[in-house]
Design a protein around this motif. Structure first.
Motif: not given
Length: 307
Positions: A162-191
């Motif tokens: 579920k989307r909420r699982e993805i958001v919860e999983t990536l929340k820490d890196i989004w807040l701590a390292k926004p550029p890294s969070g953006k890249k990781l989020r993009g790779n999750v979408e590509r998967i």
């Protein structure tokens, strides 16, 4: 010695990302910087080390996690595959029920969809890796998934996340390292795009699979706007209105930025108690929203009964 409750509390308060052995063979606690912790059974199956996420602490009690780990070791020793065990874990973490599910053959390799980790590694090895030059980024792609995504989502069936699982999983890196969070989020979408193409699902629907309900769990409007905006860089479904406003105000976003669908809530579906759930379900599906898309909460009492 197995970790005591106070030691687990202390790990949560440290808010430091780390793997901590429980003291029970093969059982670890994966700690996040948010204080969220998961029980993970790390075991070798078929010559390959496999991480099996059992659940989060304190929702999953330590003694249950230890019992489940013991059951898993026994099942592996008896020759059962990682996929069968993962499929059973997707149904229950009760040690006795888990063992019964596997031994009686109620879950199998063939019936179970692949896990997110399996799809992600297949995407990396067979789709992405050959197109990347040797260097830090090539190693970073899979390393980030191993560090931030697999501990929480790795054993989940890819078609049930579920989307909420993805958001919860990536929340820490989004807040701590926004550029890294953006890249990781993009790779999750590509998967997910990759798996949609592999299975014949319409790729354009991927951006709507799952939904951002994360605002309720954020510390404030600013955090909700920033993390929700990161989510909207790759997806469209969202109930975080401030995220769309944030992108329009600061990044001049135009066109369709975010959208949602009619949806019920647990408070609505439980108004009539257990016996009245189907009556409310009928009203939502056939009277209020007879056509189009509607999202219905189905796990208030018993998800499988509703299905």
């Amino acid at each position: 010695m197995a970790l005591k409750f106070r030691e687990l509390e202390g790990l949560a308060q440290q808010r430091e990302e780390q793997w901590v052995p429980d003291g029970t063979p093969n059982l670890y606690v994966f700690c996040r910087s948010s204080g969220r912790m998961s029980w993970v059974c790390r075991i070798t199956i078929g010559g390959k080390r496999t991480n099996l996420t059992l659940g989060t602490w304190p929702d999953l009690k330590a003694d249950v996690a230890r019992q489940v780990t013991s059951v898993i070791k026994g099942l592996v020793g008896a020759g059962y595959s990682a996929q069968v065990i993962k499929s059973a874990l997707g149904v229950t973490v009760d040690p006795i029920a888990l063992q019964r599910l596997v031994i009686t053959g109620r879950v199998s390799d063939h019936d179970a969809p692949p896990t997110f980790e399996e799809v992600a590694r297949d995407w990396y090895e067979n789709h992405l890796k050959a197109g990347l030059s040797e260097g830090a980024y090539k190693r970073q792609v899979i390393q980030q998934l191993e560090d931030y995504v697999f501990p929480a989502l790795g054993t989940r069936p890819v078609n049930q996340i579920k989307r909420r699982e993805i958001v919860e999983t990536l929340k820490d890196i989004w807040l701590a390292k926004p550029p890294s969070g953006k890249k990781l989020r993009g790779n999750v979408e590509r998967i997910f795009d990759y798996w949609a193409e592999e299975t014949g699902a319409p790729k354009e629907f991927v951006q709507w699979q799952g939904h951002d309900f994360s605002m309720r769990g954020m510390s404030g409007l600013h955090d909700a706007a920033r993390t929700g905006a990161g989510h909207l860089l790759s997806f469209t479904g969202s109930d975080t209105i401030v995220a769309a406003q944030y992108l329009k105000q600061y990044y001049a976003a135009e066109g369709l930025v975010a959208a949602s669908v009619p949806a019920s809530e647990h408070s609505v579906m439980t108004m009539g108690g257990l016996e009245g759930e189907f009556e409310i379900l009928d009203r939502v599906l056939f009277d209020v929203h007879p056509t189009g898309i509607v999202s219905v909460v189905s796990d208030s009492y018993d998800f499988w009964r509703v299905m």
